[in-house]
Design a protein around this motif. Structure first.
Motif, short mmCIF file in Angstrom:
data_model
loop_
_atom_site.label_atom_id
_atom_site.label_comp_id
_atom_site.label_asym_id
_atom_site.label_seq_id
_atom_site.Cartn_x
_atom_site.Cartn_y
_atom_site.Cartn_z
N CYS A 216 0.85 -1.21 0.00
CA CYS A 216 0.00 0.00 0.00
C CYS A 216 0.88 1.25 0.00
CB CYS A 216 -0.93 0.01 1.21
SG CYS A 216 -1.84 1.56 1.38
N SER B 177 -0.01 4.19 0.70
CA SER B 177 -0.25 5.21 1.73
C SER B 177 0.04 4.71 3.14
CB SER B 177 -1.65 5.80 1.62
OG SER B 177 -2.61 4.85 1.82
N CYS B 178 -0.06 3.38 3.40
CA CYS B 178 0.24 2.97 4.78
C CYS B 178 1.29 1.86 4.86
CB CYS B 178 -1.04 2.54 5.50
SG CYS B 178 -1.66 0.93 4.99
N ARG C 28 1.02 -1.33 4.05
CA ARG C 28 0.51 -2.68 4.27
C ARG C 28 0.91 -3.60 3.10
NH1 ARG C 28 -3.96 -5.32 7.46
NH2 ARG C 28 -4.54 -7.13 6.22
N CYS D 247 -7.31 -0.78 0.41
CA CYS D 247 -6.39 -1.30 1.42
C CYS D 247 -7.18 -1.71 2.67
CB CYS D 247 -5.37 -0.22 1.76
SG CYS D 247 -4.33 -0.65 3.15
N CYS E 299 -5.97 0.92 5.61
CA CYS E 299 -6.27 2.36 5.63
C CYS E 299 -7.41 2.73 4.70
CB CYS E 299 -5.02 3.17 5.29
SG CYS E 299 -4.47 2.99 3.59
ZN LIG Z 1 -3.06 1.22 3.27
#
Ligand SMILES: [Zn+2]
Length: 450
Positions: free
Chosen positions: A400, A402-403, A405, A414, A417
């Motif tokens: 991911c 943005s986070c 994962r 995701c 998030c």
């Molecule tokens: Zn994420």
């Protein structure tokens, strides 16, 4: 002219009266309580005249005030208005500065001087938001909703409130109302799109995106990619509903929209293998491998022919798939795996070396170990590769953006998030290189061996 004659006549009359009075002098005697006032008739006449003029003037002033359109009201309301506007402007400054107490104070002042004005309501709602007084904010937004000129503004506030409170369905209903009021407003469409994505309403997301991206932007790669992901999810839904033909058509659309989008390519190959002609499948495999080479796609291509022997798959991969993208790492990986499974040791080793390049990942070392054991029964060499694999960089995964994962399988959202289309196929960052930790690990392994 007539006025002048009249004034002249009046002066003559007064003069004659004065002369007449002086010819017949008289006294006026006034007794009141213990006082006695004595004066001449002329003085009393003059006083009466002055009094009459004074009363006339007062009367004229009263008429002027009464007949002027809201003269007194205008003076007072202009002052009130100025005070109200001052309070609104100071309140807005306080909101921009994040000063909750001052914002509320000015909101109260504005309400006192300019009650019910759109700006007053907006200031009051924003001040309530800043003070985290959700109930008050909702009340002000509701009041804005009840007026035609502020309904749209109130809707925006209520949509944000609903999102903050996690009531996405309500937020979507409000956004739909805002869209009815002013169709095509950019922020409303964006909100409808985001909310539809969060609610997994793929049809809603698609229509909002289509309306949002008009003209040039509709042809942009990002929009096409988002549409491809949405269409792919619609294909998955169709598969769940057992609508196989619809699923295939959607998978084809998704694949066409974004040829590099691996999951759509995989699904297109799988469904075409089930429903399409061999010629179509053959052409599709070549195109797909050219734009979206990936281990999942290799697996889909392998299983598109059922009951195939490992040696047949190795030959098919080498002759019909690999030529479409001969130098790609995934091509060498696919050929190495196929060669290993069909006991073709020399090509297996060659493709593993080329897939690994300068910085082979863990799985390449593990396959080399497998090769040593199977081809040469060399347990010592195999063990050496295994040790190397433990120090090698991790294999790529869906990670991911943005986070961070990590997932084995690609997903539209995701799970950690809830970002949309945030998974990218890449190698995980192993974190800062720390020689002490690695040394400690080696020491532990050595002492465990003894
Ligand atoms: Zn994420």
């Amino acid at each position: 002219m007539i006025r002048t004659i009249l004034v002249f006549a009046l002066i003559v009359v007064i003069a004659v009266a004065a002369v007449w009075l002086s010819d017949y002098p008289g006294d006026v005697r006034l007794t009141w309580g213990g006082y006695v006032v004595e004066t001449s008739v002329i003085i009393v006449g003059a006083l009466a005249f002055v009094f009459a003029v004074f009363v006339a003037l007062i009367y004229r002033f009263w008429i002027w005030l009464k007949h002027g359109p809201g003269r007194i009201g205008a003076i007072f309301s202009a002052r009130r208005r100025n005070k109200g506007l001052e309070a609104i402007s100071s309140g807005m400054v306080a909101i921009a500065a994040g000063d909750a107490v001052e914002a509320r104070r000015q909101a109260v002042a504005a309400e006192k001087h300019l009650s019910g004005e759109p700006m007053t309501l907006l200031l009051a709602a924003q001040a309530a938001e800043l003070n985290e007084d959700n109930r008050a904010a909702s009340i002000y937004y509701d009041r804005m909703m009840s007026r035609d000129d502020t309904e749209f503004l109130g809707l925006r506030g209520l949509i944000n409130r609903a999102i903050k409170e996690g009531d996405l369905e309500k937020a979507r209903d409000l956004a739909k109302r805002a869209d009815e009021l002013r169709p095509g407003t950019s922020w409303v469409l964006k909100e409808l799109y985001e909310l539809a994505l969060k609610l997994r309403d793929w049809e809603g997301a698609e229509s909002a995106l289509t309306r949002l991206a008009r003209g040039k932007s509709a042809k942009g790669d990002a929009v096409k990619r988002a549409k491809a992901v949405i269409t792919y999810e619609q294909a998955l839904s169709a598969m769940k509903e057992k609508e196989t033909a619809k699923a295939l058509s959607l998978a084809q659309q998704a694949h066409e929209l974004a040829p590099t989008f691996v999951p759509a390519a995989v699904l297109d190959v799988e469904l075409t293998a089930e429903q399409g002609s061999t010629r179509k499948l053959h052409k599709l495999i070549g195109e797909a491998w050219k734009h979206a080479p990936h281990r999942d796609l290799a697996e889909a291509i392998r299983s598109s022919v059922s009951g195939e022997q490992p040696s047949d798959w190795f030959r098919r991969a080498k002759e019909t798939v690999a030529p479409h993208n001969p130098d790609h790492v995934e091509t060498h990986l696919m050929l190495a795996k196929a060669a290993l499974a069909s006991n073709n040791w020399a090509p297996a080793r060659e493709h593993l070396m080329r897939a690994g390049g300068d910085n082979p990942s863990a799985s390449i070392f593990r396959m080399l170990a497998e090769l040593e054991e199977k081809a040469n029964a060399d347990a010592f060499a195999a063990r050496e590769w295994i040790v190397k694999s433990s120090l090698a960089p991790q294999d790529p995964l869906w990670i991911c953006n943005s986070c961070g994962r990590q997932e084995e399988k690609w997903q539209a959202h995701c799970p950690a998030c809830d970002s949309f289309d945030s998974f990218a196929w890449k190698t995980a960052d192993r974190g800062p290189h720390n020689p002490d930790v690695i040394e400690a690990e080696i020491v532990r392994e050595i002492s465990a061996d003894r």
